[in-house]
Design a protein around this motif. Structure first.
Motif, PDB file in Angstrom:
ATOM      1  N   SER A  22      39.613  45.719  21.855  1.00  0.00           N
ATOM      2  CA  SER A  22      39.250  46.422  23.090  1.00  0.00           C
ATOM      3  C   SER A  22      40.102  45.819  24.212  1.00  0.00           C
ATOM      4  O   SER A  22      40.594  44.701  24.094  1.00  0.00           O
ATOM      5  CB  SER A  22      37.759  46.274  23.404  1.00  0.00           C
ATOM      6  N   TRP A  31      39.491  40.658  20.800  1.00  0.00           N
ATOM      7  CA  TRP A  31      39.147  40.972  19.419  1.00  0.00           C
ATOM      8  C   TRP A  31      37.700  40.581  19.184  1.00  0.00           C
ATOM      9  O   TRP A  31      37.283  39.478  19.520  1.00  0.00           O
ATOM     10  CB  TRP A  31      40.058  40.213  18.464  1.00  0.00           C
ATOM     11  N   SER A  32      36.961  41.492  18.594  1.00  0.00           N
ATOM     12  CA  SER A  32      35.554  41.253  18.290  1.00  0.00           C
ATOM     13  C   SER A  32      35.312  41.479  16.808  1.00  0.00           C
ATOM     14  O   SER A  32      35.911  42.369  16.195  1.00  0.00           O
ATOM     15  CB  SER A  32      34.652  42.211  19.073  1.00  0.00           C
ATOM     16  N   LEU A  33      34.418  40.704  16.263  1.00  0.00           N
ATOM     17  CA  LEU A  33      33.987  40.920  14.886  1.00  0.00           C
ATOM     18  C   LEU A  33      33.057  42.121  14.852  1.00  0.00           C
ATOM     19  O   LEU A  33      32.275  42.331  15.774  1.00  0.00           O
ATOM     20  CB  LEU A  33      33.247  39.690  14.367  1.00  0.00           C
ATOM     21  N   THR A  34      33.153  42.898  13.792  1.00  0.00           N
ATOM     22  CA  THR A  34      32.256  44.041  13.644  1.00  0.00           C
ATOM     23  C   THR A  34      31.547  43.952  12.306  1.00  0.00           C
ATOM     24  O   THR A  34      32.104  43.475  11.322  1.00  0.00           O
ATOM     25  CB  THR A  34      33.032  45.370  13.707  1.00  0.00           C
ATOM     26  N   ASP A  35      30.327  44.390  12.289  1.00  0.00           N
ATOM     27  CA  ASP A  35      29.544  44.521  11.064  1.00  0.00           C
ATOM     28  C   ASP A  35      29.393  43.222  10.273  1.00  0.00           C
ATOM     29  O   ASP A  35      29.343  43.239   9.047  1.00  0.00           O
ATOM     30  CB  ASP A  35      30.136  45.604  10.150  1.00  0.00           C
ATOM     31  N   GLN A  44      32.414  37.955  19.840  1.00  0.00           N
ATOM     32  CA  GLN A  44      33.817  37.747  20.197  1.00  0.00           C
ATOM     33  C   GLN A  44      34.475  36.807  19.210  1.00  0.00           C
ATOM     34  O   GLN A  44      33.845  35.896  18.689  1.00  0.00           O
ATOM     35  CB  GLN A  44      33.944  37.147  21.605  1.00  0.00           C
ATOM     36  N   ARG A  60      35.726  42.304   9.505  1.00  0.00           N
ATOM     37  CA  ARG A  60      36.598  43.253  10.196  1.00  0.00           C
ATOM     38  C   ARG A  60      36.631  42.926  11.686  1.00  0.00           C
ATOM     39  O   ARG A  60      35.638  42.496  12.257  1.00  0.00           O
ATOM     40  CB  ARG A  60      36.094  44.681  10.025  1.00  0.00           C
ATOM     41  N   LEU A  61      37.780  43.185  12.301  1.00  0.00           N
ATOM     42  CA  LEU A  61      37.950  42.982  13.731  1.00  0.00           C
ATOM     43  C   LEU A  61      38.188  44.323  14.411  1.00  0.00           C
ATOM     44  O   LEU A  61      38.808  45.210  13.833  1.00  0.00           O
ATOM     45  CB  LEU A  61      39.155  42.070  14.004  1.00  0.00           C
ATOM     46  N   ALA A  62      37.715  44.419  15.645  1.00  0.00           N
ATOM     47  CA  ALA A  62      37.967  45.607  16.458  1.00  0.00           C
ATOM     48  C   ALA A  62      38.568  45.152  17.781  1.00  0.00           C
ATOM     49  O   ALA A  62      38.162  44.123  18.332  1.00  0.00           O
ATOM     50  CB  ALA A  62      36.665  46.365  16.709  1.00  0.00           C
TER      51      ALA A  62
END
Length: 179
Positions: A88, A96-100, A2, A84-86
């Motif tokens: 939901s 907003w969550s961090l991805t990769d 998160q 990058r953020l994603a």
């Protein structure tokens, strides 16, 4: 991961990280060095790897330079180049969550995001200690925003005692010279 699960915890983490280069016995130490540094990282949710140690140290050094005013925020860009953020929807709110993010960079990115949150929510309150012989930082939570020292008990007391001594010495010199 998160983006901001617990802002006070991330603010505390940011301050702990910034303060990993204290001056002890007039020499600057790096608390992220060696096995003690790897343990420090593990205690804060990292894996303690050499890669994590390097990434976290790079983020710390860059954030210290920005907080001191030696560098602009743009100097942090290389540390975030592939972040990058994603989005939901949870509980009627956007999360907003961090991805990769590679595990070795997770703590470094967390520190950068905590710095940004502090900058946005409490502008001008993250600063270096006003004692030139100290390498620590503070986040001023006082209403007037006038805190100057990392600790009133140490740096604040030392600086006030030093000013008193200098003032007393100047007054004594002026009195002895007939002025």
């Amino acid at each position: 991961m998160q983006l901001v699960d617990d802002p006070p915890a991330d603010e505390a983490f940011l301050l702990e990280l910034l303060n990993t280069t204290p001056i002890v016995d007039r020499a600057q130490r790096d608390l992220l060095d060696g096995e003690p540094g790897r343990a420090w990282l593990r205690e804060r949710g990292g894996d303690g790897s050499a890669a994590e140690q390097g990434a976290t140290r790079a983020a710390r050094d860059a954030l210290q330079a920005v907080a001191r005013g030696d560098e602009g925020a743009q100097s942090l860009a290389p540390l975030l180049s592939d972040v990058r953020l994603a989005a939901s929807i949870e509980d009627e709110a956007i999360r907003w969550s961090l991805t990769d993010v590679p595990p070795a960079r997770a703590l470094a990115v967390r520190a950068l995001l905590a710095w940004d949150a502090a900058r946005r929510t409490s502008p001008g309150r993250l600063r270096p200690c006003a004692n030139d012989e100290c390498a620590l930082f503070l986040i001023d939570h006082s209403k007037p925003n006038r805190a100057r020292w990392c600790s009133m008990a140490t740096c604040g007391n030392r600086m006030k005692a030093r000013r008193h001594h200098e003032r007393t010495r100047a007054e004594t010199s002026a009195a002895e010279s007939g002025g």
